[in-house]
Design a protein around this motif. Structure first.
Motif, PDB file in Angstrom:
ATOM      1  N   GLN A 195       0.828  -1.206   0.000  1.00 36.04           N
ATOM      2  CA  GLN A 195       0.000   0.000   0.000  1.00 36.04           C
ATOM      3  C   GLN A 195       0.861   1.255   0.000  1.00 36.04           C
ATOM      4  OE1 GLN A 195      -2.507  -0.890   3.380  1.00 36.04           O
ATOM      5  NE2 GLN A 195      -4.191  -1.516   2.052  1.00 36.04           N
ATOM      6  N   GLU A 196       1.955   1.231   0.747  1.00 33.26           N
ATOM      7  CA  GLU A 196       2.876   2.374   0.744  1.00 33.26           C
ATOM      8  C   GLU A 196       3.512   2.553  -0.625  1.00 33.26           C
ATOM      9  OE1 GLU A 196       5.802   2.290   3.827  1.00 33.26           O
ATOM     10  OE2 GLU A 196       4.316   2.427   5.414  1.00 33.26           O
ATOM     11  N   ALA A 197       3.920   1.443  -1.242  1.00 40.69           N
ATOM     12  CA  ALA A 197       4.533   1.511  -2.571  1.00 40.69           C
ATOM     13  C   ALA A 197       3.534   2.046  -3.592  1.00 40.69           C
ATOM     14  CB  ALA A 197       5.030   0.131  -2.993  1.00 40.69           C
ATOM     15  N   TYR A 198       2.274   1.616  -3.482  1.00 42.65           N
ATOM     16  CA  TYR A 198       1.217   2.071  -4.387  1.00 42.65           C
ATOM     17  C   TYR A 198       1.021   3.584  -4.259  1.00 42.65           C
ATOM     18  CZ  TYR A 198      -3.499   2.653  -6.281  1.00 42.65           C
ATOM     19  OH  TYR A 198      -4.587   3.080  -6.985  1.00 42.65           O
ATOM     20  N   THR A 199       0.922   4.050  -3.031  1.00 45.86           N
ATOM     21  CA  THR A 199       0.734   5.485  -2.800  1.00 45.86           C
ATOM     22  C   THR A 199       1.908   6.291  -3.340  1.00 45.86           C
ATOM     23  OG1 THR A 199      -0.541   4.982  -0.808  1.00 45.86           O
ATOM     24  CG2 THR A 199       0.315   7.221  -1.006  1.00 45.86           C
ATOM     25  N   LYS A 200       3.105   5.776  -3.127  1.00 47.63           N
ATOM     26  CA  LYS A 200       4.312   6.459  -3.602  1.00 47.63           C
ATOM     27  C   LYS A 200       4.331   6.532  -5.132  1.00 47.63           C
ATOM     28  CE  LYS A 200       9.327   6.353  -3.230  1.00 47.63           C
ATOM     29  NZ  LYS A 200      10.495   5.649  -2.700  1.00 47.63           N
ATOM     30  N   GLU A 252       4.342   9.839  -7.538  1.00 47.04           N
ATOM     31  CA  GLU A 252       5.365  10.050  -8.562  1.00 47.04           C
ATOM     32  C   GLU A 252       4.722  10.250  -9.933  1.00 47.04           C
ATOM     33  OE1 GLU A 252       8.116   6.784  -8.499  1.00 47.04           O
ATOM     34  OE2 GLU A 252       8.715   7.182  -6.437  1.00 47.04           O
ATOM     35  N   ALA A 253       3.682   9.472 -10.219  1.00 47.48           N
ATOM     36  CA  ALA A 253       2.991   9.589 -11.503  1.00 47.48           C
ATOM     37  C   ALA A 253       2.354  10.965 -11.641  1.00 47.48           C
ATOM     38  CB  ALA A 253       1.938   8.500 -11.648  1.00 47.48           C
ATOM     39  N   HIS A 254       1.755  11.446 -10.580  1.00 49.66           N
ATOM     40  CA  HIS A 254       1.119  12.769 -10.618  1.00 49.66           C
ATOM     41  C   HIS A 254       2.162  13.857 -10.854  1.00 49.66           C
ATOM     42  CE1 HIS A 254      -1.607  16.011  -9.791  1.00 49.66           C
ATOM     43  NE2 HIS A 254      -0.770  16.462  -8.880  1.00 49.66           N
ATOM     44  N   LYS A 255       3.278  13.757 -10.152  1.00 47.40           N
ATOM     45  CA  LYS A 255       4.343  14.755 -10.319  1.00 47.40           C
ATOM     46  C   LYS A 255       4.908  14.704 -11.742  1.00 47.40           C
ATOM     47  CE  LYS A 255       8.537  16.403  -8.129  1.00 47.40           C
ATOM     48  NZ  LYS A 255       9.525  16.199  -7.065  1.00 47.40           N
ATOM     49  N   ALA A 256       5.121  13.498 -12.257  1.00 45.93           N
ATOM     50  CA  ALA A 256       5.678  13.344 -13.602  1.00 45.93           C
ATOM     51  C   ALA A 256       4.705  13.821 -14.678  1.00 45.93           C
ATOM     52  CB  ALA A 256       6.059  11.891 -13.850  1.00 45.93           C
ATOM     53  N   ASP A 279       2.547   7.829 -17.337  1.00 43.03           N
ATOM     54  CA  ASP A 279       1.771   6.642 -17.697  1.00 43.03           C
ATOM     55  C   ASP A 279       2.465   5.364 -17.231  1.00 43.03           C
ATOM     56  OD1 ASP A 279      -0.131   8.245 -18.875  1.00 43.03           O
ATOM     57  OD2 ASP A 279       0.570   7.896 -20.925  1.00 43.03           O
ATOM     58  N   ARG A 280       3.781   5.323 -17.349  1.00 42.92           N
ATOM     59  CA  ARG A 280       4.538   4.149 -16.913  1.00 42.92           C
ATOM     60  C   ARG A 280       4.401   3.956 -15.402  1.00 42.92           C
ATOM     61  NH1 ARG A 280       9.083   2.894 -14.556  1.00 42.92           N
ATOM     62  NH2 ARG A 280       9.825   5.027 -14.386  1.00 42.92           N
ATOM     63  N   LEU A 281       4.529   5.044 -14.659  1.00 40.62           N
ATOM     64  CA  LEU A 281       4.418   4.968 -13.205  1.00 40.62           C
ATOM     65  C   LEU A 281       2.997   4.583 -12.784  1.00 40.62           C
ATOM     66  CD1 LEU A 281       6.543   8.086 -12.256  1.00 40.62           C
ATOM     67  CD2 LEU A 281       7.132   5.699 -11.816  1.00 40.62           C
ATOM     68  N   ALA A 282       2.012   5.092 -13.480  1.00 34.26           N
ATOM     69  CA  ALA A 282       0.624   4.745 -13.167  1.00 34.26           C
ATOM     70  C   ALA A 282       0.377   3.260 -13.429  1.00 34.26           C
ATOM     71  CB  ALA A 282      -0.330   5.602 -13.989  1.00 34.26           C
ATOM     72  N   THR A 283       0.976   2.730 -14.476  1.00 28.05           N
ATOM     73  CA  THR A 283       0.849   1.306 -14.780  1.00 28.05           C
ATOM     74  C   THR A 283       1.494   0.472 -13.681  1.00 28.05           C
ATOM     75  OG1 THR A 283       0.858   1.767 -17.146  1.00 28.05           O
ATOM     76  CG2 THR A 283       1.367  -0.487 -16.480  1.00 28.05           C
ATOM     77  N   GLU A 284       2.650   0.897 -13.212  1.00 27.54           N
ATOM     78  CA  GLU A 284       3.310   0.187 -12.113  1.00 27.54           C
ATOM     79  C   GLU A 284       2.445   0.224 -10.856  1.00 27.54           C
ATOM     80  OE1 GLU A 284       7.288   1.616 -11.429  1.00 27.54           O
ATOM     81  OE2 GLU A 284       7.902   1.198 -13.490  1.00 27.54           O
ATOM     82  N   ALA A 285       1.812   1.359 -10.597  1.00 25.66           N
ATOM     83  CA  ALA A 285       0.929   1.482  -9.436  1.00 25.66           C
ATOM     84  C   ALA A 285      -0.245   0.521  -9.555  1.00 25.66           C
ATOM     85  CB  ALA A 285       0.431   2.923  -9.292  1.00 25.66           C
TER      86      ALA A 285
END
Length: 53
Positions: free
Chosen positions: A15-20, A24-28, A37-43
């Motif tokens: 859950q912490e990793a997901y939030t992080k 990061e996706a929002h900032k990017a 998009d890549r970070l959102a996919t990882e989330a």
């Protein structure tokens, strides 16, 4: 107070990793849409792992 020394469960770690990743996706998204998009996919992959637990 004693909870301070308890180890985190796998679900809490995910859950912490997901939030992080979402943060990061929002900032990017303000700079690099492809990276966002890549970070959102990882989330989302992390979210799927959370659901399986």
């Amino acid at each position: 107070m004693f909870g301070l020394f308890n180890k985190k469960s796998e679900k809490e770690k995910l859950q912490e990793a997901y939030t992080k990743k979402l943060a990061e996706a929002h900032k990017a998204s303000q700079v690099n849409r492809k990276e966002s998009d890549r970070l959102a996919t990882e989330a989302e992959e992390i979210a799927k792992k959370i659901e399986l637990l």
